[in-house]
Write an enzyme that holds these catalytic residues in place. Structure first.
Site, mmCIF file in Angstrom:
data_model
loop_
_atom_site.group_PDB
_atom_site.id
_atom_site.type_symbol
_atom_site.label_atom_id
_atom_site.label_comp_id
_atom_site.label_asym_id
_atom_site.label_seq_id
_atom_site.Cartn_x
_atom_site.Cartn_y
_atom_site.Cartn_z
ATOM 1 N N GLU B 27 2.914 -10.223 -26.813
ATOM 2 C CA GLU B 27 2.460 -10.239 -28.212
ATOM 3 C C GLU B 27 3.318 -9.419 -29.151
ATOM 4 O O GLU B 27 3.616 -9.851 -30.252
ATOM 5 C CB GLU B 27 1.008 -9.745 -28.321
ATOM 6 C CG GLU B 27 -0.043 -10.771 -27.960
ATOM 7 C CD GLU B 27 -0.250 -10.881 -26.474
ATOM 8 O OE1 GLU B 27 0.374 -10.095 -25.739
ATOM 9 O OE2 GLU B 27 -1.014 -11.754 -26.053
ATOM 10 N N HIS B 96 -12.787 -8.192 -24.425
ATOM 11 C CA HIS B 96 -12.546 -9.509 -25.009
ATOM 12 C C HIS B 96 -13.517 -9.822 -26.130
ATOM 13 O O HIS B 96 -13.625 -10.972 -26.531
ATOM 14 C CB HIS B 96 -12.691 -10.593 -23.934
ATOM 15 C CG HIS B 96 -11.507 -10.707 -23.037
ATOM 16 N ND1 HIS B 96 -11.289 -9.850 -21.996
ATOM 17 C CD2 HIS B 96 -10.469 -11.575 -23.018
ATOM 18 C CE1 HIS B 96 -10.178 -10.182 -21.366
ATOM 19 N NE2 HIS B 96 -9.659 -11.216 -21.972
#
Lengths: 421, 304
Positions: B27, B96
């Protein structure tokens, strides 16, 4: 089953045996590692640069004949390096007089890298740098008065005083910053290279010379950072027109390169990702220029990235706030003797490319340029108060234009919408 | 730039591999690359598998993207969109499930959008892509599966919604409920229940977290005199705090009751299904808070 006695030495022993062969672990002095015998020539060295390791290994190819330059080239290089040096010296003076403030990181000693690389670029090529970016800006063509005014925080600076020392941006010169975090500029540079390739191959906007090249400058400390590796991977994966230029000055702020890095030979990290890795003497502008020429041409032809490790040194501390107490005097004098400007001067005079007095007149000219830049910056106004809230967004209203050309948000019925739940 | 829950399904066939890139799962690297490409005039849309992973790239979202137009005094604008699912899904655990609306809306230089319906998603994303500034586009995984009716106007290829404007999803006169993303649906359900008890709730779908449509929120509170802010994320320093302060600053005299704040529980998201349900606002939490704000804690009708 009786557990065998577990001592640290036993646990680490296999590692020591592995590395005890050709080359001793370079950090043998650290207390984390067992005491293995380092190779004698390394033990006596206090300053340990990658070139010492290379010459110790005899792994480096034999040095080619020293590269040459024409008179015009040599004088251009000399003038650019002198500009970098005099400008940075003036910055130090101005800082101690309170005209410059905050974090200022000077480039003294590393001029050969900036000049050697950037003077080969076109206007359309991009440079991305770190917080040590004044000289990269100057080499790329940003006027010294704009850089000095920016450092003074004046409205006439290249970023109108908004960026400062660590955030030099200049769209007309394709200088894409100036980043404070180490490693931050590398993905941005990789993206600029991606855009260059995209424009060339997908949008079919071809330049006459080939792909526009991007140079990413960063230091030895950054080479242990995750995003460096992520970008080496993606740049090679997509064959982007970028050159990764490592300015290995042996010190990441106060952290010595050899104490921080498992394998200090940074050039080797290139082949690990499938691209060429080159080590060059960063105190010799002609050697840097020769390697740079090859790397930039590769990128322009579309052959992909190169990793170039320039062994260089900064004569001053990390920043003007750094007392620079960690570096040993003999290391500093070892590199002071290899001052790139003095070396080029010697070359020019020995090769009869110019006389001493011609070089002196270049220095005088640069003196005047830097003085003028200070006068300009001094006389420039501070930014107006209204500038505080400007330029947060490129479009403060936000996109929302309807098919009739009017801003939707002006239409009183618009927020009614149609969704029902 | 990453495949996620089939939002980008079909795009590769339609636009080709030059425009739809599969990236390695790195990322920081790919976000920075997208920002650098945006510096040079391309218009990237970066997809995070969920916004939790944007934390690996947050330095680039904030320092390289959000701040660049300001630091360069307008020379370098960054027309980039960061999109992906945000907030809790179902049973995916603490790492998450976080909502990042408050984090990103805190930063000057970013625009932060949170669509609810299909109309929102289409119109806001089109505006986000065409906008010359960095936009954080917070979708919701559980909303991907919901269907919404839309008009022909929405299907028009140039349909776009303005950034910075909220939508009144349901008009009311007794209490204002502000919400974004999935919570808008919950608020509408709560409004339905409240209407049977004689409380007419006005539901505002914020759509834009930054810039916040303070005008719409304040106009509504001046009409209803009561406010409930609703969000899924953690309560402290959240979106509701900002909305409350905006109302205190502009419409204090109009408030007839303290502002009620409903947010997720102040804990990392637990895994067990019953605990997860308790950690996220439910419709009866909204109903109860609305009643508190109306000083009607006991139900008026026989049916609750």
């Amino acid at each position: 089953m009786a557990a065998a006695s577990f001592t640290a030495a036993k646990f680490l022993a296999p590692v020591a045996a592995r590395s005890g062969g050709d080359r001793a672990p370079l950090h043998a002095s650290s207390s984390l590692w067992p005491r293995t015998k380092p190779a004698p020539r390394l033990r006596t060295r206090k300053a340990l640069a990658v070139s010492d390791v290379l010459s110790g290994n005899k792994a480096a190819p034999a040095a080619a004949a020293h590269p040459s330059a024409t008179r015009d080239e040599a004088l251009e290089l000399y003038e650019d390096m002198v500009l970098g040096r005099f400008f940075e010296d003036m910055c130090a003076q101005m800082y101690y007089r309170g005209k410059m403030f905050g974090f200022v990181h000077l480039y003294n000693g590393q001029e050969a890298v900036s000049t050697g690389f950037i003077k080969l670029l076109n206007q359309a090529d991009c440079v991305v740098s770190t917080y040590r970016d004044h000289v990269h800006a100057l080499s790329k063509g940003v006027p010294p008065r704009s850089v000095m005014a920016e450092l003074f925080g004046k409205a006439t600076g290249c970023c109108r005083g908004q960026g400062g020392s660590m955030h030099m941006f200049s769209a007309p010169h394709n200088l894409l910053g100036g980043f404070a975090f180490i490693g931050e500029g590398i993905p941005v540079a990789t993206g600029a290279a991606f855009a260059a390739k995209y424009r060339h191959e997908v949008l079919k906007e071809s330049g006459p010379d080939g792909l526009d090249v991007t140079l990413a400058f960063f230091g030895d400390g950054t080479c242990n950072n995750g995003q460096f590796f992520e970008c080496l991977n993606m740049a090679q994966l997509w064959k982007l027109p970028i050159v990764f230029v490592v300015e290995n000055n042996l010190w990441a702020i106060g952290m010595s390169h050899v104490r921080a890095t498992s394998d200090p030979e940074i050039w080797k990290k290139g082949p690990a990702f499938g691209m060429p890795g080159v080590h060059v003497d960063g105190m010799d502008v002609l050697k840097v220029r020769e390697v740079a020429k090859e790397a930039i041409e590769r990128a322009r032809r579309g052959e992909g990235p190169t990793l170039v490790e320039c062994e260089t040194y900064r004569f001053r501390g990390h920043s003007l706030a750094d007392p620079d107490e960690l570096r040993k005097p003999d290391e500093k004098s070892h590199y002071a003797a290899r001052d790139p400007i003095a070396a080029l001067k010697k070359y020019i005079i020995e090769q009869n490319l110019a006389t001493e007095s011609e070089l002196k007149s270049i220095e005088k000219k640069i003196d005047d340029v830097v003085e003028e830049a200070v006068e300009f910056a001094d006389a420039s106004p501070l930014p107006p108060r209204s500038q505080l809230l400007e330029n947060v967004f490129s479009d403060p209203k936000g996109f929302g234009i309807g098919s009739d050309g009017k801003y939707r948000c002006e239409d009183p019925l618009f927020t009614q919408g149609t969704a029902q739940v | 730039m990453m495949c996620s829950i089939q939002i980008t399904k079909g795009l590769l066939d339609k636009y080709g591999p030059d425009r739809v890139l599969d990236t390695p799962i790195t990322e920081a690297g790919f976000t920075g690359i997208a920002v650098g490409a945006a510096y040079q005039g391309l218009r990237p849309v970066v997809e995070f598998m969920t916004f939790n992973f944007s934390m690996q790239a947050i330095d680039h979202i904030i320092n390289s993207a959000a701040k660049s137009n300001y630091m360069s005094a307008g020379q370098i604008s960054v027309p980039i969109v960061f999109r992906g699912p945000n907030g809790a899904a179902a049973g995916v655990g603490a790492q998450h499930s976080q909502c990042y609306a408050a984090w990103y809306a805190h930063v000057p230089g970013l625009k932060v959008l949170a669509p609810y319906s299909a109309e929102d998603a289409r119109g806001l994303l089109k505006s986000a892509i065409r906008d010359p500034d960095p936009v954080v586009f917070l979708e919701n995984e559980l909303l991907y599966g919901e269907s919404f009716p839309i008009s022909a106007e929405v299907l028009d290829s140039s349909f776009s919604l303005p950034i910075g404007k909220a939508k009144i999803e349901r008009e009311g006169k007794d209490i204002t409920i502000t919400a974004y993303s999935k919570m808008v649906g919950y608020a509408l359900q709560a409004a339905e229940i409240l209407s049977k008890e004689g409380i007419s709730a006005e539901v505002i779908n914020l759509r834009s977290i930054r810039p916040l449509d303070r005008a719409a929120i304040n106009a509504s509170v001046r009409k209803t005199n009561r406010l409930v802010t609703l969000e899924e994320g953690f309560p402290q320093h959240g979106v509701g705090s900002e909305i409350c302060m905006s109302v205190v600053e502009e419409s204090f005299e109009y408030l007839d009751a303290p502002v009620e704040r409903i947010a997720g529980a102040d804990v990392p998201m637990p895994y067990a299904a019953n605990l997860e349900r308790m950690a996220v606002p439910q419709v009866d939490d909204i109903v109860r808070a609305a009643k508190r704000a109306c000083y009607r804690a006991a139900p008026m009708a026989a049916t609750a």
